[in-house]
Design a protein around this motif. Structure first.
Motif, PDB file in Angstrom:
ATOM      1  N   GLU A 276       0.648  -1.193   0.003  1.00 61.56           N
ATOM      2  CA  GLU A 276      -0.147  -0.114  -0.055  1.00 61.56           C
ATOM      3  C   GLU A 276       0.809   1.248  -0.299  1.00 61.56           C
ATOM      4  OE1 GLU A 276      -2.750  -0.118   3.145  1.00 61.56           O
ATOM      5  OE2 GLU A 276      -3.885  -1.923   2.446  1.00 61.56           O
ATOM      6  N   LYS A 277       2.170   1.133   0.721  1.00 64.78           N
ATOM      7  CA  LYS A 277       2.902   2.468   0.787  1.00 64.78           C
ATOM      8  C   LYS A 277       3.828   2.489  -0.461  1.00 64.78           C
ATOM      9  CE  LYS A 277       5.093   3.528   4.266  1.00 64.78           C
ATOM     10  NZ  LYS A 277       5.986   3.591   5.602  1.00 64.78           N
ATOM     11  N   THR A 278       3.921   1.489  -1.186  1.00 61.70           N
ATOM     12  CA  THR A 278       4.789   1.155  -2.212  1.00 61.70           C
ATOM     13  C   THR A 278       4.055   1.534  -3.639  1.00 61.70           C
ATOM     14  OG1 THR A 278       6.133  -0.323  -1.045  1.00 61.70           O
ATOM     15  CG2 THR A 278       6.824  -0.142  -3.430  1.00 61.70           C
ATOM     16  N   LEU A 279       2.774   1.207  -3.853  1.00 63.35           N
ATOM     17  CA  LEU A 279       2.171   1.243  -4.839  1.00 63.35           C
ATOM     18  C   LEU A 279       2.089   3.054  -5.413  1.00 63.35           C
ATOM     19  CD1 LEU A 279      -1.338  -0.803  -5.021  1.00 63.35           C
ATOM     20  CD2 LEU A 279       0.594  -0.689  -6.914  1.00 63.35           C
ATOM     21  N   PRO A 280       2.086   3.889  -4.594  1.00 67.62           N
ATOM     22  CA  PRO A 280       2.195   5.275  -5.285  1.00 67.62           C
ATOM     23  C   PRO A 280       3.578   5.598  -5.700  1.00 67.62           C
ATOM     24  CG  PRO A 280       1.137   5.079  -3.164  1.00 67.62           C
ATOM     25  CD  PRO A 280       1.623   3.888  -3.054  1.00 67.62           C
ATOM     26  N   VAL A 281       4.492   4.901  -4.957  1.00 65.22           N
ATOM     27  CA  VAL A 281       5.899   5.204  -5.725  1.00 65.22           C
ATOM     28  C   VAL A 281       6.032   4.635  -6.932  1.00 65.22           C
ATOM     29  CG1 VAL A 281       8.404   4.597  -5.171  1.00 65.22           C
ATOM     30  CG2 VAL A 281       6.934   4.991  -3.160  1.00 65.22           C
ATOM     31  N   LEU A 282       5.298   3.427  -7.306  1.00 64.34           N
ATOM     32  CA  LEU A 282       5.657   2.918  -8.486  1.00 64.34           C
ATOM     33  C   LEU A 282       5.035   3.915  -9.517  1.00 64.34           C
ATOM     34  CD1 LEU A 282       4.724  -0.989  -8.219  1.00 64.34           C
ATOM     35  CD2 LEU A 282       7.169   0.347  -8.217  1.00 64.34           C
ATOM     36  N   VAL A 283       3.779   4.493  -9.197  1.00 61.81           N
ATOM     37  CA  VAL A 283       3.277   5.344 -10.052  1.00 61.81           C
ATOM     38  C   VAL A 283       4.157   6.602 -10.195  1.00 61.81           C
ATOM     39  CG1 VAL A 283       1.336   7.270 -10.195  1.00 61.81           C
ATOM     40  CG2 VAL A 283       0.886   4.771  -9.282  1.00 61.81           C
ATOM     41  N   GLN A 284       4.739   7.033  -9.312  1.00 56.74           N
ATOM     42  CA  GLN A 284       5.713   8.126  -9.296  1.00 56.74           C
ATOM     43  C   GLN A 284       6.781   7.846 -10.394  1.00 56.74           C
ATOM     44  OE1 GLN A 284       6.787   9.517  -5.450  1.00 56.74           O
ATOM     45  NE2 GLN A 284       4.719  10.238  -4.822  1.00 56.74           N
ATOM     46  N   TRP A 285       7.342   6.658 -10.071  1.00 55.19           N
ATOM     47  CA  TRP A 285       8.607   6.271 -10.689  1.00 55.19           C
ATOM     48  C   TRP A 285       8.129   6.060 -12.438  1.00 55.19           C
ATOM     49  CZ3 TRP A 285      13.171   3.363  -8.211  1.00 55.19           C
ATOM     50  CH2 TRP A 285      13.583   3.932  -6.796  1.00 55.19           C
ATOM     51  N   ALA A 286       7.198   5.500 -12.349  1.00 56.57           N
ATOM     52  CA  ALA A 286       6.573   5.267 -13.959  1.00 56.57           C
ATOM     53  C   ALA A 286       6.441   6.416 -14.702  1.00 56.57           C
ATOM     54  CB  ALA A 286       5.314   4.663 -13.995  1.00 56.57           C
ATOM     55  N   ALA A 287       6.319   7.676 -14.074  1.00 57.66           N
ATOM     56  CA  ALA A 287       6.345   8.967 -14.780  1.00 57.66           C
ATOM     57  C   ALA A 287       7.619   9.615 -14.791  1.00 57.66           C
ATOM     58  CB  ALA A 287       5.176  10.047 -14.351  1.00 57.66           C
ATOM     59  N   HIS A 288       8.680   9.110 -14.175  1.00 55.78           N
ATOM     60  CA  HIS A 288      10.003   9.778 -14.056  1.00 55.78           C
ATOM     61  C   HIS A 288      10.515  10.053 -15.282  1.00 55.78           C
ATOM     62  CE1 HIS A 288      13.873  10.778 -12.237  1.00 55.78           C
ATOM     63  NE2 HIS A 288      13.116  10.961 -11.155  1.00 55.78           N
ATOM     64  N   PRO A 289      11.286  11.052 -15.655  1.00 57.89           N
ATOM     65  CA  PRO A 289      12.053  11.170 -16.826  1.00 57.89           C
ATOM     66  C   PRO A 289      13.267  10.469 -17.012  1.00 57.89           C
ATOM     67  CG  PRO A 289      12.396  13.036 -15.484  1.00 57.89           C
ATOM     68  CD  PRO A 289      11.417  12.372 -14.794  1.00 57.89           C
ATOM     69  N   ASP A 290      13.753   9.782 -15.940  1.00 57.77           N
ATOM     70  CA  ASP A 290      14.937   9.031 -15.965  1.00 57.77           C
ATOM     71  C   ASP A 290      14.606   7.552 -16.591  1.00 57.77           C
ATOM     72  OD1 ASP A 290      17.975   8.885 -14.978  1.00 57.77           O
ATOM     73  OD2 ASP A 290      17.113   6.973 -14.554  1.00 57.77           O
ATOM     74  N   LYS A 291      15.178   7.132 -17.694  1.00 55.32           N
ATOM     75  CA  LYS A 291      14.555   5.859 -17.931  1.00 55.32           C
ATOM     76  C   LYS A 291      15.184   4.653 -16.943  1.00 55.32           C
ATOM     77  CE  LYS A 291      19.459   5.098 -20.131  1.00 55.32           C
ATOM     78  NZ  LYS A 291      20.069   4.753 -21.615  1.00 55.32           N
ATOM     79  N   TRP A 292      16.160   4.793 -16.106  1.00 52.12           N
ATOM     80  CA  TRP A 292      16.375   3.685 -15.204  1.00 52.12           C
ATOM     81  C   TRP A 292      15.379   3.796 -14.062  1.00 52.12           C
ATOM     82  CZ3 TRP A 292      19.535   0.952 -17.758  1.00 52.12           C
ATOM     83  CH2 TRP A 292      20.376   1.310 -18.611  1.00 52.12           C
ATOM     84  N   MET A 293      14.756   4.833 -13.657  1.00 52.38           N
ATOM     85  CA  MET A 293      13.792   4.962 -12.827  1.00 52.38           C
ATOM     86  C   MET A 293      12.554   4.144 -13.294  1.00 52.38           C
ATOM     87  SD  MET A 293      14.893   6.589  -9.982  1.00 52.38           S
ATOM     88  CE  MET A 293      13.703   7.365  -9.286  1.00 52.38           C
ATOM     89  N   VAL A 294      12.065   4.524 -14.423  1.00 54.90           N
ATOM     90  CA  VAL A 294      10.944   3.762 -15.337  1.00 54.90           C
ATOM     91  C   VAL A 294      10.985   2.267 -15.168  1.00 54.90           C
ATOM     92  CG1 VAL A 294       9.351   3.716 -17.113  1.00 54.90           C
ATOM     93  CG2 VAL A 294      10.580   5.933 -16.562  1.00 54.90           C
ATOM     94  N   ARG A 295      12.459   1.821 -15.750  1.00 48.46           N
ATOM     95  CA  ARG A 295      12.683   0.269 -15.814  1.00 48.46           C
ATOM     96  C   ARG A 295      12.680  -0.195 -14.495  1.00 48.46           C
ATOM     97  NH1 ARG A 295      16.600  -3.457 -18.684  1.00 48.46           N
ATOM     98  NH2 ARG A 295      17.407  -4.734 -17.217  1.00 48.46           N
ATOM     99  N   THR A 296      12.794   0.419 -13.292  1.00 49.10           N
ATOM    100  CA  THR A 296      12.816  -0.230 -12.037  1.00 49.10           C
ATOM    101  C   THR A 296      11.420  -0.770 -11.788  1.00 49.10           C
ATOM    102  OG1 THR A 296      14.602   1.287 -11.216  1.00 49.10           O
ATOM    103  CG2 THR A 296      13.493  -0.099  -9.514  1.00 49.10           C
ATOM    104  N   VAL A 297      10.388   0.114 -12.233  1.00 45.38           N
ATOM    105  CA  VAL A 297       9.020  -0.575 -12.051  1.00 45.38           C
ATOM    106  C   VAL A 297       8.723  -1.794 -12.386  1.00 45.38           C
ATOM    107  CG1 VAL A 297       6.667   0.155 -12.629  1.00 45.38           C
ATOM    108  CG2 VAL A 297       8.210   1.977 -12.123  1.00 45.38           C
ATOM    109  N   GLY A 298       9.231  -2.226 -13.688  1.00 44.69           N
ATOM    110  CA  GLY A 298       9.066  -3.389 -13.922  1.00 44.69           C
ATOM    111  C   GLY A 298       9.976  -4.538 -13.339  1.00 44.69           C
ATOM    112  N   ILE A 299      11.171  -4.250 -12.843  1.00 44.87           N
ATOM    113  CA  ILE A 299      11.894  -4.883 -12.196  1.00 44.87           C
ATOM    114  C   ILE A 299      11.386  -5.343 -10.730  1.00 44.87           C
ATOM    115  CG2 ILE A 299      14.203  -5.143 -11.218  1.00 44.87           C
ATOM    116  CD1 ILE A 299      14.271  -5.290 -14.347  1.00 44.87           C
ATOM    117  N   ALA A 300      10.903  -4.222 -10.099  1.00 45.44           N
ATOM    118  CA  ALA A 300      10.203  -4.325  -8.869  1.00 45.44           C
ATOM    119  C   ALA A 300       8.989  -5.249  -9.058  1.00 45.44           C
ATOM    120  CB  ALA A 300       9.608  -3.107  -8.159  1.00 45.44           C
TER     121      ALA A 300
END
Length: 285
Positions: A171-195
């Motif tokens: 529940e605490k991490t889902l909002p983080v995934l949403v934020q990282w999915a919209a991040h301009p850095d490609k590695w941050m976005v990639r991490t959403v899939g890895i997580a």
């Protein structure tokens, strides 16, 4: 790794985690290359040896301070041939043996060395700090991923911090995934899939798996190579373990906004899930 970074992808049997596709093989190869003709390398393959060396480094910390500790750690563990599970064990010993107020500054110092093993150590220390320092651990994970600027840094830290957080504190991490999915850095976005891959593989309940899939689906139109790889891993694993969720999104998957690479990963995941189920039925009969 020190001196050289691995590039490209090696296809091999899926052992579960995307990060594990390269961990032992690449770590031994590239650390070996980086210190060839500089220092003799030793193979460390027991917890007893690791524990002894961590105790030595902790003694150095107490007597000589942080910089000397980092230097000893680098020479005694990070420059040697050692598997990632043993490095994770070392990180847990460090977490217990070091003053809590020094955890982050030591992680910062390790990361600056850019040795692949240091990312394992820092990732586990951040993971262990999640219950009491959630926002700080997530923020530092993002800092280290961007600083590393390599796919293996993203995967090593992403699994151990964001993936673990998603599994244990969804529940605490889902909002983080949403934020990282919209991040301009490609590695941050990639991490959403890895997580996602890590959490699903380890048993994330369907209640949380479905909103995660919606996040992945929102990224089904990306074109950057490394981002596609990470998001694809997450989509493939989710399809394998939760085909019922995929069935509810057939219209979205068929949309022209969903690129072929995403549909392909989902299809592979479904096929692997079906194969596993069929094998289980045969065994049961």
């Amino acid at each position: 790794a020190v001196g050289q970074n691995p590039s490209g992808y090696k296809k091999r049997r899926n052992t579960g985690s995307p990060g594990l596709l390269m961990e032992t093989k690449y770590y031994l190869k590239f650390v070996s290359l980086s210190v060839k003709n500089i220092l003799p390398m030793e193979t460390i393959n027991s917890k007893t040896t690791v524990k002894y060396r961590i105790q030595e480094t902790l003694a150095v910390f107490a007597e000589e301070g942080q910089e000397a500790f980092i230097n000893r750690l680098h020479d005694s563990l990070l420059q040697q041939k050692i598997r990632f599970p043993l490095l994770e064990y070392a990180a847990k010993e460090m977490f217990l043996g070091l003053p809590e107020k020094k955890h982050i500054s030591i992680c910062d110092s390790m990361i600056k060395r850019q040795a692949m093993g240091s990312q394992v150590l820092a990732g586990i220390i951040l993971q262990l700090r999640l219950p009491g320092h959630f926002a700080e651990s997530i923020g530092k994970a993002g800092d280290y991923i961007r600083y590393g600027n390599q796919w293996y840094v993203c995967d090593i830290i992403g699994e151990r911090v964001l993936g673990y957080a998603m599994l244990c504190q969804p529940e605490k991490t889902l909002p983080v995934l949403v934020q990282w999915a919209a991040h301009p850095d490609k590695w941050m976005v990639r991490t959403v899939g890895i997580a996602t891959h890590y959490a699903i593989k380890k048993g994330l309940p369907a209640t949380y798996a479905e909103p995660v899939f919606r996040i992945l689906l929102s990224l089904a139109d990306v074109t950057e190579f490394h981002t596609k790889k990470g998001i694809g891993w997450g989509a493939k694993t989710l399809a394998r373990f939760h085909p019922d969720i995929i069935a509810r999104y057939e219209a979205e998957l068929s949309s022209e906004n969903t690129r072929r690479w995403f549909r392909t990963k989902v299809r592979i995941g479904l096929q692997r899930g079906n194969h596993k189920a069929a094998a289980g039925n045969v065994k049961a009969s």
